[in-house]
Design a protein around this motif. Structure first.
Motif, PDB file in Angstrom:
ATOM      1  N   GLY A  24     -13.452   3.366   3.632  1.00 39.09           N
ATOM      2  CA  GLY A  24     -14.296   4.556   3.356  1.00 39.09           C
ATOM      3  C   GLY A  24     -14.801   4.501   1.903  1.00 39.09           C
ATOM      4  N   CYS A  25     -14.699   6.148   1.602  1.00 35.40           N
ATOM      5  CA  CYS A  25     -14.849   6.073  -0.575  1.00 35.40           C
ATOM      6  C   CYS A  25     -13.472   6.381  -1.067  1.00 35.40           C
ATOM      7  N   PRO A  26     -13.715   5.466  -2.134  1.00 37.25           N
ATOM      8  CA  PRO A  26     -12.702   5.491  -3.291  1.00 37.25           C
ATOM      9  C   PRO A  26     -11.459   5.796  -3.441  1.00 37.25           C
ATOM     10  N   MET A  27     -11.458   7.081  -2.765  1.00 36.79           N
ATOM     11  CA  MET A  27     -10.305   8.387  -2.927  1.00 36.79           C
ATOM     12  C   MET A  27      -9.669   8.158  -1.249  1.00 36.79           C
ATOM     13  N   CYS A  28     -10.459   7.631  -0.554  1.00 33.47           N
ATOM     14  CA  CYS A  28      -9.670   7.480   1.161  1.00 33.47           C
ATOM     15  C   CYS A  28      -8.293   6.260   0.403  1.00 33.47           C
ATOM     16  N   TRP A  29      -9.492   5.363  -0.087  1.00 31.65           N
ATOM     17  CA  TRP A  29      -8.934   3.703  -0.330  1.00 31.65           C
ATOM     18  C   TRP A  29      -7.488   4.584  -0.999  1.00 31.65           C
ATOM     19  N   MET A  30      -7.655   5.260  -2.415  1.00 33.40           N
ATOM     20  CA  MET A  30      -6.526   5.547  -2.805  1.00 33.40           C
ATOM     21  C   MET A  30      -5.594   6.854  -2.164  1.00 33.40           C
ATOM     22  N   MET A  31      -5.373   7.024  -1.225  1.00 32.12           N
ATOM     23  CA  MET A  31      -5.110   7.757  -0.193  1.00 32.12           C
ATOM     24  C   MET A  31      -4.653   6.357   0.033  1.00 32.12           C
ATOM     25  N   GLY A  32      -4.967   6.169   0.668  1.00 28.78           N
ATOM     26  CA  GLY A  32      -4.128   4.456   2.041  1.00 28.78           C
ATOM     27  C   GLY A  32      -3.104   4.285   1.159  1.00 28.78           C
ATOM     28  N   LEU A  33      -3.464   3.571  -0.220  1.00 29.15           N
ATOM     29  CA  LEU A  33      -2.438   3.336  -1.177  1.00 29.15           C
ATOM     30  C   LEU A  33      -1.074   3.831  -1.617  1.00 29.15           C
ATOM     31  N   ILE A  34      -0.816   5.320  -1.826  1.00 30.04           N
ATOM     32  CA  ILE A  34      -0.033   6.088  -1.174  1.00 30.04           C
ATOM     33  C   ILE A  34       0.391   6.223  -0.259  1.00 30.04           C
ATOM     34  N   GLU A  35       0.029   6.436   0.971  1.00 28.03           N
ATOM     35  CA  GLU A  35       0.626   6.073   2.580  1.00 28.03           C
ATOM     36  C   GLU A  35       1.597   4.497   2.701  1.00 28.03           C
ATOM     37  N   THR A  36       0.403   3.715   2.088  1.00 26.65           N
ATOM     38  CA  THR A  36       1.752   2.017   2.548  1.00 26.65           C
ATOM     39  C   THR A  36       2.534   1.935   1.123  1.00 26.65           C
ATOM     40  N   ILE A  37       3.080   2.671   0.148  1.00 30.10           N
ATOM     41  CA  ILE A  37       3.535   2.969  -1.043  1.00 30.10           C
ATOM     42  C   ILE A  37       4.580   3.493  -0.013  1.00 30.10           C
ATOM     43  N   TYR A  38       4.336   5.076   0.033  1.00 34.32           N
ATOM     44  CA  TYR A  38       5.536   5.752   1.274  1.00 34.32           C
ATOM     45  C   TYR A  38       6.308   5.181   2.003  1.00 34.32           C
ATOM     46  N   GLU A  39       5.209   4.582   3.238  1.00 33.83           N
ATOM     47  CA  GLU A  39       5.844   3.830   3.925  1.00 33.83           C
ATOM     48  C   GLU A  39       6.936   2.686   4.439  1.00 33.83           C
ATOM     49  N   ARG A  40       6.313   2.032   3.161  1.00 39.00           N
ATOM     50  CA  ARG A  40       7.466   0.798   2.423  1.00 39.00           C
ATOM     51  C   ARG A  40       8.298   0.936   2.117  1.00 39.00           C
ATOM     52  N   ARG A  41       8.548   2.333   1.246  1.00 38.93           N
ATOM     53  CA  ARG A  41       9.872   2.972   0.427  1.00 38.93           C
ATOM     54  C   ARG A  41      10.590   3.342   1.437  1.00 38.93           C
ATOM     55  N   LYS A  42       9.744   4.058   2.014  1.00 32.57           N
ATOM     56  CA  LYS A  42      10.968   4.816   3.949  1.00 32.57           C
ATOM     57  C   LYS A  42      11.373   3.623   4.486  1.00 32.57           C
TER      58      LYS A  42
END
Length: 70
Positions: free
Chosen positions: A48-66
């Motif tokens: 998707g757009c660059p914002m979609c990529w950024m949201m995915g990065l944040i969610e990936t980091i969140y899932e990893r920490r969880k």
């Protein structure tokens, strides 16, 4: 929903998309077909757009920490 399996894979996809975007916009003499193809592939790499990529990065980091805290 947006997250990848690892932060490294997500960042590599972002670097590839950035490279294609730079190729499409900054290389003089590149035909319109190649510019369009580079933009489409960059869009697919970012999912998707660059914002979609950024949201995915944040969610990936969140899932990893969880997972680490569990």
């Amino acid at each position: 929903m947006f997250c990848s399996t690892s932060v490294t894979v997500h960042l590599l996809r972002g670097i590839g998309a950035l490279g294609l975007l730079l190729l499409a916009f900054l290389v003089p003499g590149l035909s319109v077909i190649w510019q369009g193809l580079a933009l489409i592939v960059a869009f697919l790499l970012m999912r998707g757009c660059p914002m979609c990529w950024m949201m995915g990065l944040i969610e990936t980091i969140y899932e990893r920490r969880k997972k680490k805290l569990s």
